[in-house]
Structure formats: structure tokens, C-alpha cells
Enzyme design. Structure first.
Site, mmCIF file in Angstrom:
data_model
loop_
_atom_site.group_PDB
_atom_site.id
_atom_site.type_symbol
_atom_site.label_atom_id
_atom_site.label_comp_id
_atom_site.label_asym_id
_atom_site.label_seq_id
_atom_site.Cartn_x
_atom_site.Cartn_y
_atom_site.Cartn_z
ATOM 1 N N ARG A 225 -52.385 -42.409 -58.459
ATOM 2 C CA ARG A 225 -53.591 -43.245 -58.606
ATOM 3 C C ARG A 225 -53.402 -44.510 -57.780
ATOM 4 N NH1 ARG A 225 -51.002 -47.169 -61.272
ATOM 5 N NH2 ARG A 225 -49.323 -46.526 -62.662
ATOM 6 N N GLY B 118 -43.250 -47.910 -68.500
ATOM 7 C CA GLY B 118 -41.939 -48.419 -68.895
ATOM 8 C C GLY B 118 -41.494 -47.965 -70.276
ATOM 9 N N HIS C 141 -36.519 -52.185 -56.835
ATOM 10 C CA HIS C 141 -37.624 -51.234 -56.915
ATOM 11 C C HIS C 141 -38.424 -51.328 -55.613
ATOM 12 C CE1 HIS C 141 -41.038 -49.157 -59.122
ATOM 13 N NE2 HIS C 141 -41.593 -49.565 -58.005
ATOM 14 N N ARG D 291 -48.894 -61.417 -60.756
ATOM 15 C CA ARG D 291 -49.777 -60.934 -61.825
ATOM 16 C C ARG D 291 -49.964 -62.076 -62.819
ATOM 17 N NH1 ARG D 291 -48.403 -54.667 -63.433
ATOM 18 N NH2 ARG D 291 -47.934 -53.923 -61.334
ATOM 19 N N GLU E 217 -30.967 -38.756 -65.792
ATOM 20 C CA GLU E 217 -30.538 -39.059 -64.429
ATOM 21 C C GLU E 217 -29.557 -40.218 -64.465
ATOM 22 O OE1 GLU E 217 -34.372 -39.693 -62.552
ATOM 23 O OE2 GLU E 217 -34.372 -41.805 -63.014
HETATM 24 P P1 ADP Z 1 -42.577 -45.599 -65.826
HETATM 25 O O1 ADP Z 1 -43.349 -44.373 -65.453
HETATM 26 O O2 ADP Z 1 -42.516 -45.792 -67.293
HETATM 27 O O3 ADP Z 1 -43.005 -46.809 -65.054
HETATM 28 P P2 ADP Z 1 -40.286 -45.268 -64.008
HETATM 29 O O4 ADP Z 1 -39.563 -44.008 -63.866
HETATM 30 O O5 ADP Z 1 -41.212 -45.647 -62.900
HETATM 31 O O6 ADP Z 1 -41.053 -45.273 -65.418
HETATM 32 O O7 ADP Z 1 -39.253 -46.453 -64.230
HETATM 33 C C1 ADP Z 1 -39.681 -47.760 -64.519
HETATM 34 C C2 ADP Z 1 -38.538 -48.744 -64.388
HETATM 35 O O8 ADP Z 1 -37.428 -48.366 -65.233
HETATM 36 C C3 ADP Z 1 -37.934 -48.831 -62.997
HETATM 37 O O9 ADP Z 1 -38.656 -49.702 -62.137
HETATM 38 C C4 ADP Z 1 -36.543 -49.356 -63.321
HETATM 39 O O10 ADP Z 1 -36.601 -50.738 -63.617
HETATM 40 C C5 ADP Z 1 -36.177 -48.621 -64.612
HETATM 41 N N1 ADP Z 1 -35.477 -47.336 -64.329
HETATM 42 C C6 ADP Z 1 -36.005 -46.097 -64.342
HETATM 43 N N2 ADP Z 1 -35.084 -45.157 -64.000
HETATM 44 C C7 ADP Z 1 -33.933 -45.811 -63.740
HETATM 45 C C8 ADP Z 1 -32.603 -45.410 -63.318
HETATM 46 N N3 ADP Z 1 -32.277 -44.139 -63.101
HETATM 47 N N4 ADP Z 1 -31.690 -46.387 -63.151
HETATM 48 C C9 ADP Z 1 -31.996 -47.695 -63.372
HETATM 49 N N5 ADP Z 1 -33.203 -48.128 -63.771
HETATM 50 C C10 ADP Z 1 -34.179 -47.222 -63.964
#
Ligand code: ADP
Length: 451
Positions: free
Chosen positions: A292, A165, A208, A338, A200
């Protein structure tokens, strides 16, 4: 099958891997830092080896020390768990150089899917829908502005190597985008050792939804359906469930099929999760691939009956995936809470220290994955998660009732935990209805004065 496996992790996931090894008849070697010296789970390992002091960089993130322990204990394989070294292609490569099997993807497959920019390229080829955004990394500010003008604001700047995050910035207009690109690049370079960022479209009201996949060394890939992990705080998951409530089955079937195709296209062997955001019209956009096993893997195990950790060990040893796609059926509903050593009424302040009272719930359909117990001292050095409560029932309504019942039984003290927050959520009418978005929890916390 392996004779002996080293577990390069700690806490509940170290215990989870040990349990899988034991059932497979594989000996376990667990490494630990001095901060975890008295952890009871170490007694369950065939051998425990101290690899250094509390700070992760001197122990759980120290490749040289872990490899020394592996050589000393003469293991055939290393399971990295999640976090720490689990997504480091260099670690997977060092293991290979030392002729120790890394229980996870090859460095090549990790390189293809672990990097967010690369993963998007493979995803497009596998017909997995991705976010509108930059083709690869953006170097110059003007390039980012051009892409943003095309896809429309708000946009999000993300680090190609980001995780947990961190390394994300939301921009609502050109001025903030201009002001943030080089900052994001510098930050990413400092935090992840890779300054590449991309942009993006930012989705305001998304859920999610992620797909669990297994790939093996024989070119097979099987998906184990989806999980909904929309209950988040600071981009970190708090509650996960499977299947995703209210998702049209035809739609998710196709997404899952394409996710498996993506894993196959990268010659990927091991457990992987393809993460998506889903908009209000149930359109899917891939976020990233986690290369993973994940914290929330148990909800999938509960609804499919597939032991994901055992599968990952078998796959690494060269066996094909033990299940065929057509045999993977969704049975019932599972919810995971969790449990963190934090005080959610005080902005989630960590609450490390000695646990005097620990009365864990039980009964039909209740699973506790935890390394904690009465007399265990939660060290302040690591992640605050001290366990996971996973409840299964034939449908979602009963799974919520069971989770609520289990949380009521659950007594921990004097440290603070997030049990009361989970209880609140099980009573929350929006959660009960199903389909809350990824910002729901933060809004609810704010409204309750806990934000
Ligand atoms: P990380 O690898 O840090 O977990 P992610 O790409 O999986 O990053 O994104 C984590 C969270 O960030 C997502 O579950 C969402 O809540 C938010 N997020 C990421 N990209 C977007 C997006 N394009 N639009 C809205 N929220 C996003």
C-alpha cells in the site's frame, strides 16, 4: 481514467488522496464516522457519506458499509489509503466482485507479498536478501529450537500476518524461545486471525531502510530509491528521510533494483514498499513488503518529483507507470516529522481534544500534509498522528536546518504534540551525524527520563 473514486480512509491521507484526485479531474466521495463528522477536509470532497459510529470496526473497517456507500455514490474505484482495510486481500476481492476497482494490488498479488512468510519465498527467488531463519511458518516448539540453534541467538518470533509493530517477541536463549512460541501463536491468532509464526535472526544494531516501488498492469516495475526510517519508538516510525545518510550508493542501487524485481515477479500493480534492516556492514535483510502507500511516501516524492498517489490511481485505471527507471533521479534531501497529538514527556500520553491555536510553518521547501487546523477537535478514537511536516533542501545539512526552522514556527495548542521532541532530535548530534540505529530513540528517551 476513473470518473469517481471513493476514499475509504480518514485524516491526512484522505485529504492527500482527494488532492491527487482533484488534480486528475476525478470526483471524490469520502466516507466518515460520526467521530469525524465535523472534520474540515470532508468539505473538500464532492460528496461525504457517513458510514457509522466512531469505533473502526463499525465504520472504517466495515466492508459492507463501505461497499454500500460505494454503490450508493456509484463510484468506479476505491482508494484504501494506509491502515484500516488497505492490506486486506478480502477487501480487494470484494471490490473486484462488485466491479469496483481497488486502487492497490490484486488479492492474488497481495496474498503473495502481504504475508511475511510468502513474501520471503518470493524474495529469495528474486535475489532479495532475507534474514536467516525458518523456512516458512514454524508449527512445533522443537522445530523453532532447531532453527534457532542453527542461526544463533537472539532470535525474533514474528506473526506471518503481523503489522503495526505488534506480534513480535525477542528471545535471547532456548528457554525463552520455548516459553514464547505457543504464546505467540495464540496471540497472532487472536490479533490477526492467523496463528502462523516464524522466526528469524534478531539484529541488535540495525537501521531501517526501505525501498519505494511502483508496479503496473503491463509488467513494469520502477523503484523510487530508498528511505531511512530508523528513528522509531515501539517499532513505529517517528522521523523518516530520503536518501539514507551514509549508505554506499552502489550497494543501495543493487538493493533497489532487486526490490523492483521482486514486485515485478509477483505481478504486482500499485505502490509497494520493500522494507529492510541494514546491519553495520551495510548488509541488507528484507523484513516485509507493505502492499500500500505509506505514511512516509512524501519524502520520496520530494526527492524524485514523482507523485506516488497519483501514480497509484493511474496504475489502477490501467495506465502504465509514467516514468522510466533511468529518469528517476535523486534530487536533494527530504525529512519527514510525524506530528502526533501526544505528550512525549509523559510516556507519549495521547492528547486528544480541541485545537485552539494552529500556526503551521511555510516557506521554500516546506510541505505540510495535515487535516488539522484551529477549531479542529482531535477525536480520541484513532491514531494520534495529526499531520506530517516534510522539508526538502539541496542536501541533508540544509534539510535539517530547514526542518528545525519550520518546527520553531509551528505552534499548536492547547493539546500537546510531538513538535518539541522533533526539535530536540534536530539538535541531537547523533541524528545530525546520520545513521542512528532503530533503538536509538528509545535509548535517548530513556536517558532523558522520558522512557
Ligand atoms: P510490522 O509489520 O509490525 O511493522 P516489521 O517486520 O516491519 O513489522 O518490523 C517492524 C520493526 O521491528 C522493524 O523496523 C525493527 O525495528 C523491528 N524488527 C523486526 N524484525 C527484526 C529483526 N529480525 N531484528 C531486529 N529488529 C527487528
Amino acid at each position: 481514467m476513473f470518473r469517481r473514486v471513493l476514499i475509504a480512509n480518514r485524516g491526512e491521507i484522505a485529504l492527500r488522496i482527494m488532492r491527487a484526485c482533484r488534480e486528475l479531474g476525478v470526483e471524490t466521495v469520502c466516507v466518515y464516522s460520526t467521530a469525524d463528522r465535523d472534520a474540515p477536509y470532508l468539505k473538500l470532497a464532492d460528496r461525504a457519506i457517513c458510514i457509522g459510529p466512531g469505533p473502526s470496526k463499525d465504520s472504517y473497517l466495515n466492508i459492507a458499509r463501505i461497499i454500500s456507500a460505494a454503490e450508493l455514490a456509484d463510484v468506479d474505484a476505491i482508494h484504501p489509503g494506509y491502515g484500516f482495510l488497505s492490506e486486506r486481500a478480502d477487501f480487494s476481492e470484494v471490490c473486484r466482485d462488485c466491479k469496483i476497482e481497488f486502487i492497490g494490488p490484486s488479492p492474488e498479488a497481495m496474498g503473495k507479498l502481504g504475508d511475511k512468510v510468502e513474501a520471503k519465498r518470493y524474495a529469495k527467488a528474486a535475489k532479495v536478501p532475507v534474514f536467516p531463519g525458518s523456512e516458512g511458518a514454524v508449527e512445533e516448539v522443537d522445530e523453532a529450537v532447531e532453527v534457532a540453534a542453527e542461526i544463533g541467538y537472539p532470535v525474533i518470533i514474528k506473526a506471518a500476518a503481523g503489522g503495526g509493530g505488534r506480534g513480535m517477541r525477542i528471545c535471547h536463549n532456548e528457554a525463552t524461545l520455548r516459553a514464547n512460541i505457543s504464546k505467540a501463536q495464540q496471540e497472532a491468532a487472536a490479533a490477526f486471525g492467523n496463528g502462523a509464526v516464524f522466526i528469524e535472526k534478531f539484529l541488535e544494531h540495525a537501521r531501517h531502510v526501505e525501498v519505494q516501488v511502483l508496479g503496473d498492469k503491463h509488467g513494469n516495475a520502477v523503484h523510487l530509491w530508498e528511505r531511512d526510517c530508523s528513528m522509531q519508538r515501539r517499532h513505529q516510525k517517528v522521523i523518516e528521510e530520503a536518501p539514507g545518510p551514509g549508505i554506499e550508493r552502489k550497494k543501495i542501487e543493487e538493493v533497489c533494483k532487486n526490490a523492483a524485481r521482486l514486485i515485478k515477479s509477483a505481478d504486482y500493480a500499485g505502490a509497494a514498499t520493500v522494507e529492510f534492516l541494514m546491519d553495520e556492514k551495510q548488509n541488507f535483510y528484507m523484513l516485509e513488503v507493505n502492499t500500500r502507500v505509506q505514511v512516509e511516501h512524501p519524502v520520496t516524492e520530494m526527492i524524485t518529483g514523482v507523485d506516488i498517489v497519483k501514480e497509484s490511481i493511474r496504475i489502477a485505471s490501467g495506465e502504465p507507470i509514467s516514468v522510466k527507471q533511468k529518469d528517476v533521479k535523486v534530487n536533494g534531501h527530504a525529512i519527514e516529522c510525524r506530528i502526533c497529538a501526544e505528550d512525549h514527556t509523559k510516556d507519549f500520553m495521547p492528547s486528544a481534544g480541541m485545537i485552539d491555536t494552529w500556526r503551521a510553518p511555510g516557506g521554500l521547501g516546506v510541505r505540510m500534509d495535515t487535516h488539522a487546523s484551529a477549531g479542529y477537535r482531535v477525536p480520541p478514537n484513532y491514531d494520534s498522528m495529526i499531520g506530517k511536516l516534510i522539508c526538502w533542501a539541496p542536501d541533508r545539512e540544509q534539510a535539517i536546518a530547514r526542518t528545525e526552522r519550520a518546527l520553531r514556527e509551528f505552534e499548536v495548542g492547547p493539546i500537546k504534540t510531538t513538535i518539541p521532541l522533533h526539535l530536540e532530535m534536530m539538535h541531537n548530534s547523533d541524528f545530525r551525524r546520520g545513521g542512528v540505529d532503530i533503538h536509538y530513540l528509545e535509548r535517548a528517551l530513556k536517558a532523558a527520563g522520558h522512557g
